[in-house]
Design a protein around this motif. Sequence first.
Motif, PDB file in Angstrom:
ATOM      1  N   MET A   1       0.894  -1.233  -0.195  1.00 54.30           N
ATOM      2  CA  MET A   1       0.235  -0.026  -0.408  1.00 54.30           C
ATOM      3  C   MET A   1       1.119   0.818  -0.186  1.00 54.30           C
ATOM      4  N   VAL A   2       0.466   2.290  -1.456  1.00 47.04           N
ATOM      5  CA  VAL A   2       1.300   3.901  -1.038  1.00 47.04           C
ATOM      6  C   VAL A   2       0.344   4.571   0.338  1.00 47.04           C
ATOM      7  N   ASP A   3       1.519   5.088   1.248  1.00 45.33           N
ATOM      8  CA  ASP A   3       0.927   5.658   1.933  1.00 45.33           C
ATOM      9  C   ASP A   3       1.010   7.300   1.644  1.00 45.33           C
ATOM     10  N   LYS A   4       2.781   7.414   0.963  1.00 44.84           N
ATOM     11  CA  LYS A   4       2.898   9.283   0.508  1.00 44.84           C
ATOM     12  C   LYS A   4       2.828   8.971  -0.963  1.00 44.84           C
ATOM     13  N   VAL A   5       1.996  10.074  -1.588  1.00 42.36           N
ATOM     14  CA  VAL A   5       2.530  10.081  -3.358  1.00 42.36           C
ATOM     15  C   VAL A   5       3.300  11.807  -4.062  1.00 42.36           C
ATOM     16  N   THR A   6       4.784  11.417  -4.153  1.00 39.52           N
ATOM     17  CA  THR A   6       4.791  12.808  -4.938  1.00 39.52           C
ATOM     18  C   THR A   6       4.324  13.113  -6.303  1.00 39.52           C
ATOM     19  N   TRP A   7       4.568  13.852  -6.776  1.00 43.88           N
ATOM     20  CA  TRP A   7       4.151  14.522  -8.224  1.00 43.88           C
ATOM     21  C   TRP A   7       4.431  13.308  -9.047  1.00 43.88           C
ATOM     22  N   GLN A   8       5.306  12.302  -8.489  1.00 48.09           N
ATOM     23  CA  GLN A   8       6.178  12.356  -9.602  1.00 48.09           C
ATOM     24  C   GLN A   8       5.758  10.722  -9.680  1.00 48.09           C
ATOM     25  N   LYS A   9       5.379  10.595  -8.553  1.00 47.97           N
ATOM     26  CA  LYS A   9       4.337   9.311  -8.249  1.00 47.97           C
ATOM     27  C   LYS A   9       3.254   8.778  -9.502  1.00 47.97           C
ATOM     28  N   ALA A  10       2.069  10.605  -9.211  1.00 44.39           N
ATOM     29  CA  ALA A  10       1.134  10.424  -9.611  1.00 44.39           C
ATOM     30  C   ALA A  10       1.683  10.592 -11.731  1.00 44.39           C
ATOM     31  N   GLY A  11       2.772  10.836 -11.797  1.00 44.59           N
ATOM     32  CA  GLY A  11       2.426  10.769 -13.169  1.00 44.59           C
ATOM     33  C   GLY A  11       3.145  12.618 -13.817  1.00 44.59           C
ATOM     34  N   ARG A  12       3.015  13.428 -12.860  1.00 45.34           N
ATOM     35  CA  ARG A  12       3.470  14.574 -12.783  1.00 45.34           C
ATOM     36  C   ARG A  12       2.238  15.238 -13.837  1.00 45.34           C
ATOM     37  N   VAL A  13       0.515  14.636 -13.357  1.00 42.22           N
ATOM     38  CA  VAL A  13      -0.157  15.829 -13.517  1.00 42.22           C
ATOM     39  C   VAL A  13      -0.283  16.787 -14.250  1.00 42.22           C
ATOM     40  N   THR A  14      -0.971  17.615 -14.890  1.00 41.72           N
ATOM     41  CA  THR A  14      -1.242  18.694 -15.190  1.00 41.72           C
ATOM     42  C   THR A  14      -2.616  19.446 -14.504  1.00 41.72           C
ATOM     43  N   GLU A  15      -3.427  18.693 -14.579  1.00 44.54           N
ATOM     44  CA  GLU A  15      -5.064  18.876 -14.676  1.00 44.54           C
ATOM     45  C   GLU A  15      -5.579  18.367 -13.329  1.00 44.54           C
ATOM     46  N   PRO A  16      -6.399  19.643 -13.143  1.00 49.72           N
ATOM     47  CA  PRO A  16      -7.337  18.656 -11.193  1.00 49.72           C
ATOM     48  C   PRO A  16      -8.068  17.496 -11.879  1.00 49.72           C
ATOM     49  N   GLY A  17      -8.584  16.600 -11.177  1.00 52.19           N
ATOM     50  CA  GLY A  17      -9.407  15.157 -11.775  1.00 52.19           C
ATOM     51  C   GLY A  17      -8.662  14.257 -10.888  1.00 52.19           C
ATOM     52  N   ARG A  18     -10.006  13.462 -11.328  1.00 51.56           N
ATOM     53  CA  ARG A  18      -9.919  11.778 -10.786  1.00 51.56           C
ATOM     54  C   ARG A  18      -8.698  11.062 -11.736  1.00 51.56           C
TER      55      ARG A  18
ATOM     56  N   ALA B   1      -7.009  21.458  -8.152  1.00 50.86           N
ATOM     57  CA  ALA B   1      -6.169  23.062  -8.443  1.00 50.86           C
ATOM     58  C   ALA B   1      -4.710  22.991  -7.262  1.00 50.86           C
ATOM     59  N   ASP B   2      -5.600  22.996  -5.951  1.00 55.65           N
ATOM     60  CA  ASP B   2      -4.743  23.620  -4.800  1.00 55.65           C
ATOM     61  C   ASP B   2      -3.405  22.364  -4.333  1.00 55.65           C
ATOM     62  N   ASP B   3      -4.403  20.979  -5.030  1.00 51.64           N
ATOM     63  CA  ASP B   3      -2.737  20.034  -4.746  1.00 51.64           C
ATOM     64  C   ASP B   3      -1.909  20.313  -5.892  1.00 51.64           C
ATOM     65  N   LEU B   4      -2.223  20.373  -7.129  1.00 50.91           N
ATOM     66  CA  LEU B   4      -1.478  20.811  -8.865  1.00 50.91           C
ATOM     67  C   LEU B   4      -0.795  22.983  -7.840  1.00 50.91           C
ATOM     68  N   ARG B   5      -0.908  23.233  -7.476  1.00 53.29           N
ATOM     69  CA  ARG B   5      -0.362  24.843  -6.764  1.00 53.29           C
ATOM     70  C   ARG B   5       0.685  24.365  -6.035  1.00 53.29           C
ATOM     71  N   VAL B   6       0.690  23.243  -4.706  1.00 56.94           N
ATOM     72  CA  VAL B   6       1.506  22.453  -4.022  1.00 56.94           C
ATOM     73  C   VAL B   6       2.915  22.107  -4.561  1.00 56.94           C
ATOM     74  N   TRP B   7       2.293  21.421  -5.864  1.00 56.66           N
ATOM     75  CA  TRP B   7       3.856  20.721  -6.516  1.00 56.66           C
ATOM     76  C   TRP B   7       3.989  21.789  -7.389  1.00 56.66           C
ATOM     77  N   GLU B   8       4.077  22.440  -8.263  1.00 52.71           N
ATOM     78  CA  GLU B   8       4.013  23.410  -9.149  1.00 52.71           C
ATOM     79  C   GLU B   8       4.804  24.772  -8.892  1.00 52.71           C
ATOM     80  N   GLN B   9       4.785  24.825  -7.013  1.00 52.82           N
ATOM     81  CA  GLN B   9       5.796  25.438  -5.893  1.00 52.82           C
ATOM     82  C   GLN B   9       6.950  25.007  -5.385  1.00 52.82           C
ATOM     83  N   PHE B  10       6.729  23.272  -4.739  1.00 55.54           N
ATOM     84  CA  PHE B  10       7.108  22.410  -4.776  1.00 55.54           C
ATOM     85  C   PHE B  10       7.651  21.274  -4.808  1.00 55.54           C
TER      86      PHE B  10
END
Length: 75
Positions: free
Chosen positions: A1-18, A30-39
């Motif tokens: 089971m994965v309990d932490k997700v990085t942008w890389q593990k999420a496939g560097r998604v660029t749009e909010p969605g499921r 969109a808020d999640d993506l803003r965090v990844w854009e900054q960090f």
Amino acid sequence: MVDKVTWQKAGRVTEPGRYMFRFGWLTVTADDLRVWEQFPEASFTLVKKPDAGPDSDEYHLGLFELPSAPSPDHR
């Protein structure tokens, strides 16, 4: 089971969605993506959606952590 997700593990998604991942469905906002854009190295806690049934694999991103900076070299 994965309990932490990085942008890389999420496939560097660029749009909010499921999105479907190996552990189930992940909703990215969109808020999640803003965090990844900054960090880009931030990792989010994976949280099971409270309204999902016990056999459901529906998740969203919770609190995030920033990688710790290397400590300065004191001589």
